[in-house]
Design a protein around this motif. Structure first.
Motif, PDB file in Angstrom:
ATOM      1  N   GLU A 110       0.708  -1.233  -0.043  1.00  0.00           N
ATOM      2  CA  GLU A 110       0.047   0.046   0.012  1.00  0.00           C
ATOM      3  C   GLU A 110       0.588   1.147   0.015  1.00  0.00           C
ATOM      4  O   GLU A 110       0.208   2.399   0.250  1.00  0.00           O
ATOM      5  CB  GLU A 110      -0.993   0.165   1.161  1.00  0.00           C
ATOM      6  CG  GLU A 110      -2.029  -1.096   1.016  1.00  0.00           C
ATOM      7  CD  GLU A 110      -2.972  -1.017   2.234  1.00  0.00           C
ATOM      8  OE1 GLU A 110      -3.247  -0.112   2.909  1.00  0.00           O
ATOM      9  OE2 GLU A 110      -3.542  -2.206   2.399  1.00  0.00           O
ATOM     10  N   SER A 111       2.047   1.124  -0.396  1.00  0.00           N
ATOM     11  CA  SER A 111       2.998   2.448  -0.482  1.00  0.00           C
ATOM     12  C   SER A 111       3.606   2.332  -1.929  1.00  0.00           C
ATOM     13  O   SER A 111       3.818   1.071  -2.200  1.00  0.00           O
ATOM     14  CB  SER A 111       3.953   2.452   0.788  1.00  0.00           C
ATOM     15  OG  SER A 111       3.359   2.806   1.716  1.00  0.00           O
TER      16      SER A 111
ATOM     17  N   GLU B  64      14.671   1.052   4.733  1.00  0.00           N
ATOM     18  CA  GLU B  64      14.193  -0.144   5.460  1.00  0.00           C
ATOM     19  C   GLU B  64      13.956  -1.493   4.566  1.00  0.00           C
ATOM     20  O   GLU B  64      14.505  -2.516   4.741  1.00  0.00           O
ATOM     21  CB  GLU B  64      12.799   0.160   6.097  1.00  0.00           C
ATOM     22  CG  GLU B  64      12.293  -0.884   6.921  1.00  0.00           C
ATOM     23  CD  GLU B  64      11.027  -0.545   7.486  1.00  0.00           C
ATOM     24  OE1 GLU B  64      10.058  -1.387   7.484  1.00  0.00           O
ATOM     25  OE2 GLU B  64      10.765   0.554   8.292  1.00  0.00           O
ATOM     26  N   LEU B  65      13.576  -0.921   3.425  1.00  0.00           N
ATOM     27  CA  LEU B  65      13.224  -1.911   2.359  1.00  0.00           C
ATOM     28  C   LEU B  65      14.498  -2.342   1.832  1.00  0.00           C
ATOM     29  O   LEU B  65      14.903  -3.654   1.243  1.00  0.00           O
ATOM     30  CB  LEU B  65      12.295  -1.517   0.989  1.00  0.00           C
ATOM     31  CG  LEU B  65      10.836  -1.207   1.460  1.00  0.00           C
ATOM     32  CD1 LEU B  65      10.036  -0.741   0.313  1.00  0.00           C
ATOM     33  CD2 LEU B  65      10.422  -2.615   2.089  1.00  0.00           C
ATOM     34  N   GLU B  66      15.595  -1.531   1.561  1.00  0.00           N
ATOM     35  CA  GLU B  66      16.995  -2.101   1.112  1.00  0.00           C
ATOM     36  C   GLU B  66      17.751  -2.957   1.968  1.00  0.00           C
ATOM     37  O   GLU B  66      18.228  -3.814   1.625  1.00  0.00           O
ATOM     38  CB  GLU B  66      17.897  -0.653   0.931  1.00  0.00           C
ATOM     39  CG  GLU B  66      19.147  -0.824   0.202  1.00  0.00           C
ATOM     40  CD  GLU B  66      19.207  -1.391  -0.867  1.00  0.00           C
ATOM     41  OE1 GLU B  66      20.185  -1.649  -1.399  1.00  0.00           O
ATOM     42  OE2 GLU B  66      18.279  -1.421  -1.717  1.00  0.00           O
ATOM     43  N   VAL B  67      17.212  -2.862   3.168  1.00  0.00           N
ATOM     44  CA  VAL B  67      18.072  -3.694   4.205  1.00  0.00           C
ATOM     45  C   VAL B  67      17.303  -4.916   4.310  1.00  0.00           C
ATOM     46  O   VAL B  67      17.953  -5.926   4.185  1.00  0.00           O
ATOM     47  CB  VAL B  67      17.811  -3.052   5.539  1.00  0.00           C
ATOM     48  CG1 VAL B  67      18.341  -4.097   6.625  1.00  0.00           C
ATOM     49  CG2 VAL B  67      18.587  -1.835   5.709  1.00  0.00           C
TER      50      VAL B  67
ATOM     51  N   VAL C 142      10.462 -12.561  -0.979  1.00  0.00           N
ATOM     52  CA  VAL C 142       9.858 -13.009  -2.495  1.00  0.00           C
ATOM     53  C   VAL C 142       8.904 -12.062  -2.909  1.00  0.00           C
ATOM     54  O   VAL C 142       8.971 -11.643  -4.075  1.00  0.00           O
ATOM     55  CB  VAL C 142       9.346 -14.393  -2.483  1.00  0.00           C
ATOM     56  CG1 VAL C 142       8.437 -14.960  -3.447  1.00  0.00           C
ATOM     57  CG2 VAL C 142      10.377 -15.706  -2.128  1.00  0.00           C
ATOM     58  N   GLU C 143       7.996 -11.597  -2.044  1.00  0.00           N
ATOM     59  CA  GLU C 143       6.956 -10.633  -2.186  1.00  0.00           C
ATOM     60  C   GLU C 143       7.586  -9.549  -2.959  1.00  0.00           C
ATOM     61  O   GLU C 143       7.242  -9.103  -3.869  1.00  0.00           O
ATOM     62  CB  GLU C 143       5.997 -10.292  -1.169  1.00  0.00           C
ATOM     63  CG  GLU C 143       4.929  -9.326  -1.444  1.00  0.00           C
ATOM     64  CD  GLU C 143       4.140  -9.055  -0.317  1.00  0.00           C
ATOM     65  OE1 GLU C 143       3.226  -8.227  -0.424  1.00  0.00           O
ATOM     66  OE2 GLU C 143       4.481  -9.522   0.981  1.00  0.00           O
ATOM     67  N   LEU C 144       8.464  -8.780  -2.093  1.00  0.00           N
ATOM     68  CA  LEU C 144       9.113  -7.620  -2.496  1.00  0.00           C
ATOM     69  C   LEU C 144       9.848  -7.780  -3.778  1.00  0.00           C
ATOM     70  O   LEU C 144       9.683  -7.065  -4.619  1.00  0.00           O
ATOM     71  CB  LEU C 144      10.219  -7.114  -1.489  1.00  0.00           C
ATOM     72  CG  LEU C 144      10.981  -5.917  -1.573  1.00  0.00           C
ATOM     73  CD1 LEU C 144       9.998  -4.820  -1.777  1.00  0.00           C
ATOM     74  CD2 LEU C 144      11.986  -5.714  -0.471  1.00  0.00           C
TER      75      LEU C 144
END
Length: 89
Positions: A10-11, A37-40, A67-69
């Motif tokens: 949702e972002s 945060e996502l990069e980590v 996997v989702e990301l």
């Protein structure tokens, strides 16, 4: 190098995609997410491999959230007009 925009939980985020290897029908891309945060979270799983025009999303041993990301980013890459690859999982 090019950037893609993707939606995850949702972002909306942006990632830089850079080709790091190319041999015949094989290419390898490095993903850099423009969100700390996502990069980590993606660290260690930040490569996308393309073979014969298809992105390989092998998921063996990768946590479900990663996997989702990675799949979300791969779909954004495949939809980008600068790259004609399909997503293959």
């Amino acid at each position: 190098m090019f950037s893609v925009t993707f939606n995850y939980r949702e972002s909306q985020y942006e990632a830089l995609i850079r080709m790091v290897k190319q041999k015949e029908d094989r290419k390898e891309y490095r993903i850099t997410i423009m969100n700390g945060e996502l990069e980590v979270q993606l660290y260690g799983h930040h490569l996308l491999k393309e073979e014969n025009g298809k992105l390989d999303l092998s998921t063996a041993g990768i946590p479900e959230n990663i996997v989702e990301l990675k799949t979300t980013i791969a779909k954004a890459v495949a939809n980008d007009r600068r790259m004609a690859a399909d997503v293959h999982g």
